[in-house]
Design an enzyme around this catalytic site. Structure first.
Site, PDB file in Angstrom:
ATOM      1  N   CYS A 198       4.640   3.945   4.168  1.00  0.00           N
ATOM      2  CA  CYS A 198       3.687   4.520   5.140  1.00  0.00           C
ATOM      3  C   CYS A 198       3.999   4.183   6.594  1.00  0.00           C
ATOM      4  O   CYS A 198       3.892   5.037   7.472  1.00  0.00           O
ATOM      5  CB  CYS A 198       2.267   4.113   4.787  1.00  0.00           C
ATOM      6  SG  CYS A 198       2.130   2.452   4.123  1.00  0.00           S
ATOM      7  N   GLU A 226       7.599  -5.401   3.243  1.00  0.00           N
ATOM      8  CA  GLU A 226       7.382  -4.289   4.171  1.00  0.00           C
ATOM      9  C   GLU A 226       8.405  -4.270   5.315  1.00  0.00           C
ATOM     10  O   GLU A 226       8.914  -3.221   5.694  1.00  0.00           O
ATOM     11  CB  GLU A 226       5.960  -4.402   4.738  1.00  0.00           C
ATOM     12  CG  GLU A 226       5.481  -3.186   5.488  1.00  0.00           C
ATOM     13  CD  GLU A 226       4.967  -2.078   4.575  1.00  0.00           C
ATOM     14  OE1 GLU A 226       5.101  -2.180   3.344  1.00  0.00           O
ATOM     15  OE2 GLU A 226       4.440  -1.097   5.119  1.00  0.00           O
ATOM     16  N   HIS A 255      -2.277   3.112  10.350  1.00  0.00           N
ATOM     17  CA  HIS A 255      -1.348   2.039  10.721  1.00  0.00           C
ATOM     18  C   HIS A 255      -0.978   2.194  12.209  1.00  0.00           C
ATOM     19  O   HIS A 255      -0.568   3.281  12.638  1.00  0.00           O
ATOM     20  CB  HIS A 255      -0.056   2.134   9.905  1.00  0.00           C
ATOM     21  CG  HIS A 255      -0.208   1.714   8.457  1.00  0.00           C
ATOM     22  ND1 HIS A 255      -1.366   1.195   7.927  1.00  0.00           N
ATOM     23  CD2 HIS A 255       0.699   1.723   7.448  1.00  0.00           C
ATOM     24  CE1 HIS A 255      -1.174   0.909   6.641  1.00  0.00           C
ATOM     25  NE2 HIS A 255       0.065   1.227   6.328  1.00  0.00           N
ATOM     26  N   THR A 267      -2.573   6.884   4.399  1.00  0.00           N
ATOM     27  CA  THR A 267      -2.583   7.514   3.069  1.00  0.00           C
ATOM     28  C   THR A 267      -2.411   9.030   3.147  1.00  0.00           C
ATOM     29  O   THR A 267      -2.125   9.669   2.145  1.00  0.00           O
ATOM     30  CB  THR A 267      -3.856   7.179   2.241  1.00  0.00           C
ATOM     31  OG1 THR A 267      -5.000   7.692   2.914  1.00  0.00           O
ATOM     32  CG2 THR A 267      -4.002   5.686   2.012  1.00  0.00           C
TER      33      THR A 267
HETATM   34  P1  NAP Z   1      -3.138   1.816  -6.215  1.00  0.00           P
HETATM   35  O1  NAP Z   1      -4.342   2.140  -5.414  1.00  0.00           O
HETATM   36  O2  NAP Z   1      -3.031   0.445  -6.796  1.00  0.00           O
HETATM   37  O3  NAP Z   1      -3.028   2.896  -7.430  1.00  0.00           O
HETATM   38  C1  NAP Z   1      -2.127   2.714  -8.495  1.00  0.00           C
HETATM   39  C2  NAP Z   1      -2.215   3.889  -9.480  1.00  0.00           C
HETATM   40  O4  NAP Z   1      -1.274   3.659 -10.540  1.00  0.00           O
HETATM   41  C3  NAP Z   1      -3.588   4.042 -10.152  1.00  0.00           C
HETATM   42  O5  NAP Z   1      -3.814   5.402 -10.425  1.00  0.00           O
HETATM   43  C4  NAP Z   1      -3.387   3.286 -11.477  1.00  0.00           C
HETATM   44  O6  NAP Z   1      -4.206   3.770 -12.542  1.00  0.00           O
HETATM   45  C5  NAP Z   1      -1.964   3.645 -11.789  1.00  0.00           C
HETATM   46  N1  NAP Z   1      -1.369   2.638 -12.692  1.00  0.00           N
HETATM   47  C6  NAP Z   1      -1.436   1.282 -12.582  1.00  0.00           C
HETATM   48  N2  NAP Z   1      -0.818   0.696 -13.634  1.00  0.00           N
HETATM   49  C7  NAP Z   1      -0.371   1.707 -14.415  1.00  0.00           C
HETATM   50  C8  NAP Z   1       0.330   1.758 -15.660  1.00  0.00           C
HETATM   51  N3  NAP Z   1       0.691   0.642 -16.323  1.00  0.00           N
HETATM   52  N4  NAP Z   1       0.654   2.984 -16.168  1.00  0.00           N
HETATM   53  C9  NAP Z   1       0.287   4.112 -15.526  1.00  0.00           C
HETATM   54  N5  NAP Z   1      -0.394   4.137 -14.360  1.00  0.00           N
HETATM   55  C10 NAP Z   1      -0.717   2.944 -13.813  1.00  0.00           C
HETATM   56  O7  NAP Z   1      -1.804   2.029  -5.377  1.00  0.00           O
HETATM   57  P2  NAP Z   1      -1.572   2.996  -4.082  1.00  0.00           P
HETATM   58  O8  NAP Z   1      -1.846   2.290  -2.820  1.00  0.00           O
HETATM   59  O9  NAP Z   1      -2.245   4.293  -4.345  1.00  0.00           O
HETATM   60  O10 NAP Z   1       0.019   3.162  -4.093  1.00  0.00           O
HETATM   61  C11 NAP Z   1       0.687   4.010  -5.005  1.00  0.00           C
HETATM   62  C12 NAP Z   1       2.159   4.064  -4.642  1.00  0.00           C
HETATM   63  O11 NAP Z   1       2.308   4.662  -3.356  1.00  0.00           O
HETATM   64  C13 NAP Z   1       2.836   2.675  -4.559  1.00  0.00           C
HETATM   65  O12 NAP Z   1       4.156   2.786  -5.027  1.00  0.00           O
HETATM   66  C14 NAP Z   1       2.783   2.372  -3.076  1.00  0.00           C
HETATM   67  O13 NAP Z   1       3.787   1.460  -2.680  1.00  0.00           O
HETATM   68  C15 NAP Z   1       2.995   3.762  -2.481  1.00  0.00           C
HETATM   69  N6  NAP Z   1       2.461   3.969  -1.138  1.00  0.00           N
HETATM   70  C16 NAP Z   1       1.188   3.581  -0.822  1.00  0.00           C
HETATM   71  C17 NAP Z   1       0.692   3.856   0.460  1.00  0.00           C
HETATM   72  C18 NAP Z   1      -0.700   3.483   0.903  1.00  0.00           C
HETATM   73  O14 NAP Z   1      -1.021   3.671   2.098  1.00  0.00           O
HETATM   74  N7  NAP Z   1      -1.581   2.980   0.029  1.00  0.00           N
HETATM   75  C19 NAP Z   1       1.490   4.519   1.373  1.00  0.00           C
HETATM   76  C20 NAP Z   1       2.776   4.903   1.011  1.00  0.00           C
HETATM   77  C21 NAP Z   1       3.236   4.627  -0.251  1.00  0.00           C
HETATM   78  P3  NAP Z   1      -5.562   2.998 -13.024  1.00  0.00           P
HETATM   79  O15 NAP Z   1      -6.643   3.363 -12.036  1.00  0.00           O
HETATM   80  O16 NAP Z   1      -5.808   3.586 -14.376  1.00  0.00           O
HETATM   81  O17 NAP Z   1      -5.253   1.543 -13.024  1.00  0.00           O
END
Ligand code: NAP
Length: 338
Positions: free
Chosen positions: A147, A199, A239, A317
């Site tokens: 991000c 990061e 950010h 996001t």
């Molecule tokens: P998050 O809020 O922790 O969400 C994780 C997701 O993955 C949830 O839907 C979760 O499902 C699922 N998950 C967790 N364990 C799993 C498993 N064993 N099998 C299948 N699904 C599973 O994370 P996030 O912030 O959205 O980030 C997601 C990705 O995007 C990451 O790789 C992160 O580095 C990247 N990213 C994030 C941002 C940001 O600003 N947040 C920006 C750029 C990139 P449940 O609800 O069922 O647990």
């Protein structure tokens, strides 16, 4: 319509995907996956919806599936919002099965035949899809950077033709960047945490690939170095970054570059009217005031001053994750790679 699914649909980024895809002119949202904890439930019951816009009615009734290839058979594109360590295997399986993968996760970003794309900066890197096809993959994997790197590299687009050897950036990153379960309130309120694991390395590495040249067979990294210093701050979304460029050009020339910059791509549904809003007020940009510009896809640049220093802010996001992936997918469709 192109049939699409979201992997990790219940998380912070997954929810943004759901919101942005609910009424999309190219894409029809057909599959939502998450962990076994959520699988089998209606999306509205599985998700702890935290966005300010209501959960789209039609999506609430979709039953969340397990994140397995068998559940993705009728999908043309998947958007991946899985934790990086879980994303690698399923994304590869999808690409092999003929599905296009647009991923937010870090797992594949630095692989030599996988493009790391920010459309305003390196749309031509999408040609790397042809390398994947030559190697026998029916689908493809296209990634977007983390991000902070997205917001940072869009801000560098207008000045990329000036010569620099070192760029420094200090980030002030929102808590939604740490994911839905991310960071306990007791750790972040009334506080600044001067460490975000991995990061700084991501910003330093990914920027060089994105701003590098694709010569038809590989990306030659950009010829400068990046030094990053990352901090978590008690902001929900958006950010902010302070940037230092070691260039000889005057402030006036840099300002002209920001003001006159023309976006090299056009006419895509998620592309905002202005990718960069150049601001002259002395106390902007600010997350609360500026993050939703261009429906969250516009980054704001301001506080340009001698030596050359400026500030930039973007919605992590949307611009930094789900919106960035969707913009990549629109460009992929537009360029006939599907
Ligand atoms: P998050 O809020 O922790 O969400 C994780 C997701 O993955 C949830 O839907 C979760 O499902 C699922 N998950 C967790 N364990 C799993 C498993 N064993 N099998 C299948 N699904 C599973 O994370 P996030 O912030 O959205 O980030 C997601 C990705 O995007 C990451 O790789 C992160 O580095 C990247 N990213 C994030 C941002 C940001 O600003 N947040 C920006 C750029 C990139 P449940 O609800 O069922 O647990």
């Amino acid at each position: 319509m192109v049939s699409v699914g979201v992997l990790g649909a219940t998380g912070a980024v997954g929810q943004r995907f759901v919101q942005l895809l609910a009424d999309h002119p190219y894409f029809e949202l057909t599959v939502l996956t998450a962990s076994e904890r959520s699988a089998g439930k209606k999306y509205r019951d599985a998700v702890n919806w935290r966005l300010d816009l209501p959960l789209p009615e039609t999506v609430g009734d979709i039953t969340v599936a397990d994140t397995r290839i068998d559940n993705l058979k009728n999908v043309d594109i998947v958007f991946s919002a899985l934790p990086a360590d879980l994303a690698g295997k399923i994304e590869t399986e999808c690409a092999k099965a003929g599905i296009g993968v647009c991923s937010n996760a870090g797992f594949h970003r630095m692989e030599p035949d996988i493009p790391l794309v920010v459309p305003e900066v390196n749309a031509d890197h999408l040609r790397m899809i042809e390398l994947q096809r030559d190697a026998g993959t029916d689908g493809f994997i296209v990634t977007n950077p983390n991000c902070s790197t997205i917001v940072f590299t869009v801000s560098l687009a207008p000045v990329r033709n000036f010569r620099f050897t070192d760029i420094r950036v200090a980030t002030m990153q929102a808590i939604s960047g740490a994911g839905f379960e991310g960071i306990p309130g007791m750790s972040i309120f009334d506080n600044v945490v001067p460490y975000i694991g991995g990061e700084e390395e991501k910003i330093e590495r990914e920027t060089l690939k994105i701003m590098g040249k694709f010569d038809g067979s590989e990306v030659v990294n950009a010829p400068f170095s990046v030094s990053a210093s990352c901090n978590r701050v008690p902001v929900i979304d958006g950010h902010s970054m302070a940037v230092w460029l070691d260039i000889k050009e005057s402030v006036e020339m840099v300002e002209k570059a920001f003001k006159n910059w023309k976006c090299p791509i056009m006419d895509l549904p998620t592309l905002p009217e202005k990718s960069i809003d150049y601001m002259t007020q002395p106390d902007r940009p600010q997350p609360r005031l500026d993050r939703m510009k261009g429906k969250g896809m516009t980054i704001s640049v301001g506080r340009l001053r001698p030596q050359i220093r400026y500030n930039v802010m973007g919605h992590n996001t949307i611009r930094g994750a789900a919106g960035a992936s969707i913009l990549n997918a629109e460009l992929i469709c537009d360029r006939g790679y599907l």
